[in-house]
Scaffold this motif. Sequence first.
Motif, PDB file in Angstrom:
ATOM      1  N   SER A  27      18.650  19.326   3.325  1.00  0.00           N
ATOM      2  CA  SER A  27      18.302  20.626   3.906  1.00  0.00           C
ATOM      3  C   SER A  27      19.252  21.724   3.429  1.00  0.00           C
ATOM      4  O   SER A  27      18.839  22.882   3.259  1.00  0.00           O
ATOM      5  CB  SER A  27      18.300  20.550   5.436  1.00  0.00           C
ATOM      6  N   LEU A  88      10.865  23.390   4.325  1.00  0.00           N
ATOM      7  CA  LEU A  88      11.046  22.054   4.900  1.00  0.00           C
ATOM      8  C   LEU A  88       9.705  21.492   5.382  1.00  0.00           C
ATOM      9  O   LEU A  88       9.435  20.301   5.230  1.00  0.00           O
ATOM     10  CB  LEU A  88      12.049  22.114   6.056  1.00  0.00           C
ATOM     11  N   PHE A  92       7.589  17.990   4.099  1.00  0.00           N
ATOM     12  CA  PHE A  92       6.900  16.987   4.922  1.00  0.00           C
ATOM     13  C   PHE A  92       5.456  16.821   4.450  1.00  0.00           C
ATOM     14  O   PHE A  92       4.955  15.698   4.315  1.00  0.00           O
ATOM     15  CB  PHE A  92       6.922  17.392   6.400  1.00  0.00           C
ATOM     16  N   TYR A 128      14.036  17.839  10.263  1.00  0.00           N
ATOM     17  CA  TYR A 128      14.121  17.310   8.893  1.00  0.00           C
ATOM     18  C   TYR A 128      15.372  16.437   8.719  1.00  0.00           C
ATOM     19  O   TYR A 128      15.303  15.323   8.189  1.00  0.00           O
ATOM     20  CB  TYR A 128      14.142  18.479   7.912  1.00  0.00           C
TER      21      TYR A 128
END
Length: 210
Positions: A27, A88, A92, A128
């Motif tokens: 991240s 983020l 996914f 995340y």
Amino acid sequence: MEKQENEMKEFLANIVNVIRGMDYIKSEDVPNIDLYMDQVTTFMDEQLEGCKRHDVDKILTKTMINNYAKNNLLPSPDKKKYSKEHMLTLLFIYYFKNILSISDIQSILNPITERYFNGKDFNMEDVYDEIFKVEDIEAGKFFKDIAKKYKQAQETFTDFPEEDQKMLHTYSFICMLSFDVYVKKMVIERLIDTMGENADHPAESDAKEE
């Protein structure tokens, strides 16, 4: 036997290199500034290059991202700019889309983005980081499982013609991996269906509160 063991070691070493080349994005590596579409696709292509099967493959295209937003899978950008939380969320989506339908991804992801996108106490970065902290631990188990299946595959088709055994061992290994993926995909789909049932039919305690 020694030749077989060496082949297994070489194979597993190659697998490790492939997995490491998949470039898990931390991240903190995601820009903390808003990006335009071209910057988003460039970042994804560069960071996830190791995930490509062929050099010409695209990780995420403009059309894909626009469709995700249009179908309420991705929160709409602010003035055509995408935040870190957008990025983020797109990661996914990228990982999910290889095994699940768009509607299934919506069922999984929408409750998360509705609750944590731009959240105050916890946000998408927190989600995340928590997920991939677990995935990092699972990686070691994955390699052990791959090694076990590879060894089992090498022990199949012993009565078949020797000149066919290498091909058959590969086929056996692929079948084992495919069955594993099939079962896990089925479990995921059942979990998604359960989530839908819970959403359509509130729990008794919730009904009383209403």
